[in-house]
Design a protein around this motif. Sequence first.
Motif, PDB file in Angstrom:
ATOM      1  N   PRO A   1      -6.893   6.194  -0.336  1.00  0.00           N
ATOM      2  CA  PRO A   1      -7.410   5.039   0.408  1.00  0.00           C
ATOM      3  C   PRO A   1      -7.519   3.796  -0.465  1.00  0.00           C
ATOM      4  O   PRO A   1      -7.299   2.673   0.001  1.00  0.00           O
ATOM      5  CB  PRO A   1      -8.793   5.504   0.896  1.00  0.00           C
ATOM      6  CG  PRO A   1      -8.743   6.991   0.850  1.00  0.00           C
ATOM      7  CD  PRO A   1      -7.837   7.330  -0.293  1.00  0.00           C
ATOM      8  N   GLY A   2      -7.844   3.988  -1.748  1.00  0.00           N
ATOM      9  CA  GLY A   2      -7.936   2.848  -2.655  1.00  0.00           C
ATOM     10  C   GLY A   2      -6.605   2.154  -2.841  1.00  0.00           C
ATOM     11  O   GLY A   2      -6.540   0.925  -2.939  1.00  0.00           O
ATOM     12  N   ALA A   3      -5.509   2.932  -2.885  1.00  0.00           N
ATOM     13  CA  ALA A   3      -4.181   2.336  -3.037  1.00  0.00           C
ATOM     14  C   ALA A   3      -3.849   1.442  -1.848  1.00  0.00           C
ATOM     15  O   ALA A   3      -3.344   0.326  -2.008  1.00  0.00           O
ATOM     16  CB  ALA A   3      -3.133   3.431  -3.197  1.00  0.00           C
ATOM     17  N   VAL A   4      -4.129   1.938  -0.636  1.00  0.00           N
ATOM     18  CA  VAL A   4      -3.852   1.139   0.564  1.00  0.00           C
ATOM     19  C   VAL A   4      -4.774  -0.070   0.622  1.00  0.00           C
ATOM     20  O   VAL A   4      -4.348  -1.184   0.954  1.00  0.00           O
ATOM     21  CB  VAL A   4      -3.986   2.002   1.826  1.00  0.00           C
ATOM     22  CG1 VAL A   4      -3.767   1.160   3.074  1.00  0.00           C
ATOM     23  CG2 VAL A   4      -2.977   3.146   1.795  1.00  0.00           C
TER      24      VAL A   4
ATOM     25  N   PHE B   1       1.652  -1.592  -8.155  1.00  0.00           N
ATOM     26  CA  PHE B   1       0.875  -0.981  -9.240  1.00  0.00           C
ATOM     27  C   PHE B   1      -0.462  -1.702  -9.402  1.00  0.00           C
ATOM     28  O   PHE B   1      -1.505  -1.071  -9.607  1.00  0.00           O
ATOM     29  CB  PHE B   1       1.668  -1.023 -10.540  1.00  0.00           C
ATOM     30  CG  PHE B   1       0.888  -0.571 -11.732  1.00  0.00           C
ATOM     31  CD1 PHE B   1       0.485   0.752 -11.843  1.00  0.00           C
ATOM     32  CD2 PHE B   1       0.551  -1.460 -12.733  1.00  0.00           C
ATOM     33  CE1 PHE B   1      -0.242   1.178 -12.941  1.00  0.00           C
ATOM     34  CE2 PHE B   1      -0.177  -1.044 -13.831  1.00  0.00           C
ATOM     35  CZ  PHE B   1      -0.575   0.279 -13.940  1.00  0.00           C
ATOM     36  N   THR B   2      -0.428  -3.017  -9.293  1.00  0.00           N
ATOM     37  CA  THR B   2      -1.665  -3.797  -9.331  1.00  0.00           C
ATOM     38  C   THR B   2      -2.598  -3.381  -8.209  1.00  0.00           C
ATOM     39  O   THR B   2      -3.812  -3.245  -8.395  1.00  0.00           O
ATOM     40  CB  THR B   2      -1.341  -5.298  -9.221  1.00  0.00           C
ATOM     41  OG1 THR B   2      -0.463  -5.681 -10.272  1.00  0.00           O
ATOM     42  CG2 THR B   2      -2.606  -6.140  -9.287  1.00  0.00           C
ATOM     43  N   ALA B   3      -2.032  -3.155  -7.026  1.00  0.00           N
ATOM     44  CA  ALA B   3      -2.832  -2.715  -5.882  1.00  0.00           C
ATOM     45  C   ALA B   3      -3.463  -1.356  -6.150  1.00  0.00           C
ATOM     46  O   ALA B   3      -4.632  -1.115  -5.812  1.00  0.00           O
ATOM     47  CB  ALA B   3      -1.966  -2.663  -4.629  1.00  0.00           C
ATOM     48  N   ALA B   4      -2.685  -0.443  -6.760  1.00  0.00           N
ATOM     49  CA  ALA B   4      -3.216   0.888  -7.071  1.00  0.00           C
ATOM     50  C   ALA B   4      -4.372   0.799  -8.054  1.00  0.00           C
ATOM     51  O   ALA B   4      -5.393   1.485  -7.905  1.00  0.00           O
ATOM     52  CB  ALA B   4      -2.103   1.776  -7.627  1.00  0.00           C
ATOM     53  N   VAL B   5      -4.241  -0.050  -9.073  1.00  0.00           N
ATOM     54  CA  VAL B   5      -5.311  -0.213 -10.056  1.00  0.00           C
ATOM     55  C   VAL B   5      -6.515  -0.903  -9.427  1.00  0.00           C
ATOM     56  O   VAL B   5      -7.672  -0.527  -9.666  1.00  0.00           O
ATOM     57  CB  VAL B   5      -4.792  -1.012 -11.270  1.00  0.00           C
ATOM     58  CG1 VAL B   5      -5.922  -1.296 -12.257  1.00  0.00           C
ATOM     59  CG2 VAL B   5      -3.666  -0.257 -11.964  1.00  0.00           C
TER      60      VAL B   5
ATOM     61  N   GLY C   1       0.811  -1.211   0.000  1.00  0.00           N
ATOM     62  CA  GLY C   1       0.000   0.000   0.000  1.00  0.00           C
ATOM     63  C   GLY C   1       0.844   1.261   0.000  1.00  0.00           C
ATOM     64  O   GLY C   1       0.521   2.234  -0.690  1.00  0.00           O
ATOM     65  N   LEU C   2       1.938   1.262   0.766  1.00  0.00           N
ATOM     66  CA  LEU C   2       2.819   2.436   0.793  1.00  0.00           C
ATOM     67  C   LEU C   2       3.448   2.689  -0.573  1.00  0.00           C
ATOM     68  O   LEU C   2       3.577   3.839  -1.011  1.00  0.00           O
ATOM     69  CB  LEU C   2       3.916   2.244   1.848  1.00  0.00           C
ATOM     70  CG  LEU C   2       3.489   2.341   3.312  1.00  0.00           C
ATOM     71  CD1 LEU C   2       4.663   1.984   4.229  1.00  0.00           C
ATOM     72  CD2 LEU C   2       2.976   3.732   3.636  1.00  0.00           C
ATOM     73  N   ILE C   3       3.843   1.615  -1.260  1.00  0.00           N
ATOM     74  CA  ILE C   3       4.407   1.795  -2.604  1.00  0.00           C
ATOM     75  C   ILE C   3       3.324   2.249  -3.569  1.00  0.00           C
ATOM     76  O   ILE C   3       3.548   3.116  -4.424  1.00  0.00           O
ATOM     77  CB  ILE C   3       5.048   0.482  -3.102  1.00  0.00           C
ATOM     78  CG1 ILE C   3       6.010  -0.101  -2.063  1.00  0.00           C
ATOM     79  CG2 ILE C   3       5.790   0.712  -4.409  1.00  0.00           C
ATOM     80  CD1 ILE C   3       6.525  -1.480  -2.412  1.00  0.00           C
ATOM     81  N   ALA C   4       2.121   1.685  -3.433  1.00  0.00           N
ATOM     82  CA  ALA C   4       1.030   1.989  -4.363  1.00  0.00           C
ATOM     83  C   ALA C   4       0.613   3.452  -4.292  1.00  0.00           C
ATOM     84  O   ALA C   4       0.159   4.015  -5.292  1.00  0.00           O
ATOM     85  CB  ALA C   4      -0.171   1.082  -4.066  1.00  0.00           C
TER      86      ALA C   4
END
Length: 305
Positions: free
Chosen positions: A252-255, A240-244, A19-22
């Motif tokens: 909040p969506g990224a985390v 990146f997958t997590a961000a998408v 999540g932190l990277i995203a």
Amino acid sequence: MDVFLQQLINGLTLGSIYGLIAIGYTMVFGIIGMVNFAHGDVFMVSSFIGLIAFLLLTTVLGISSIFLVLAIVLVVAMLFTGLLSWTIERVAYRPLRGSFRLAPMISAIGMSILLANFVQVAQGPRNKPLPPIIPDVIVLMDNNGYQVTLAYKQIVIMAVTVALLAGFWYLVQKTPLGRAQRACEQDRKMAALLGVDVDRTISLTFVIGAMLAAVAGTMYLMYYGVVNFNDGFVPGVKAFTAAVLGGIGSLPGAVLGGLLIGLIETFWSAYFSIEYKDVAAFSILAITLIFMPQGLLGRPEVEKV
């Protein structure tokens, strides 16, 4: 049930790192619409910076307080990684901002390869270990010899993620920099006409995203105790997958996406075949995007005409 609880804790820890990277991916994409494929390797470089700083503080300067060392390592990693990202943005991305859309993406891929190979040459291809940091654990359950444990380093990782998410949500929603970022996200040309320094805002966004990646890199190093020059690619792609998955452009969506990817990985590894944990994570992403193309918390994109 014991295995479920243990994997839940492990998944939340791993997902916090993703999540932190995203957040870095989603911040950059939200403002300039570019996927910074070098972000995963910036994360990897920050891990090496943290490793070098830790060894210098403990072996050369002889500092024995782990929490003091960890705090200094975090600050050093954030500063150097922020400077690196600022340089990358000025050299590799800004000159191509007005060109066709594929040019910055190709530049980002090239920068990713450059960083990975530079670290390989400078630090060697072997894994670089770190002495155990905060090895103590809390035993939550003990059922016939199987212990459900919560490590202090896992508490640190999850607490840091929550604190940073709250801090950067406040930054984006309540501060002048956040208003400038949201203005650039909506319309960069109009924001520039209204007095927003677009170049400065974009550079600061890259720096902030890199600092978050530095925190994630330090947490990753503390959690696994080893780092390799190849450790930027796979975590970067998963972030990146997590961000998408969470909805790119949403903090909040990224985390949330990072937590889901981490949970899918750990539960799949525990109950099914560990070799297919990456396949499971990306399959869930594909299914989600088929039915919810904007992601879980993303907003549908409205095309201006």
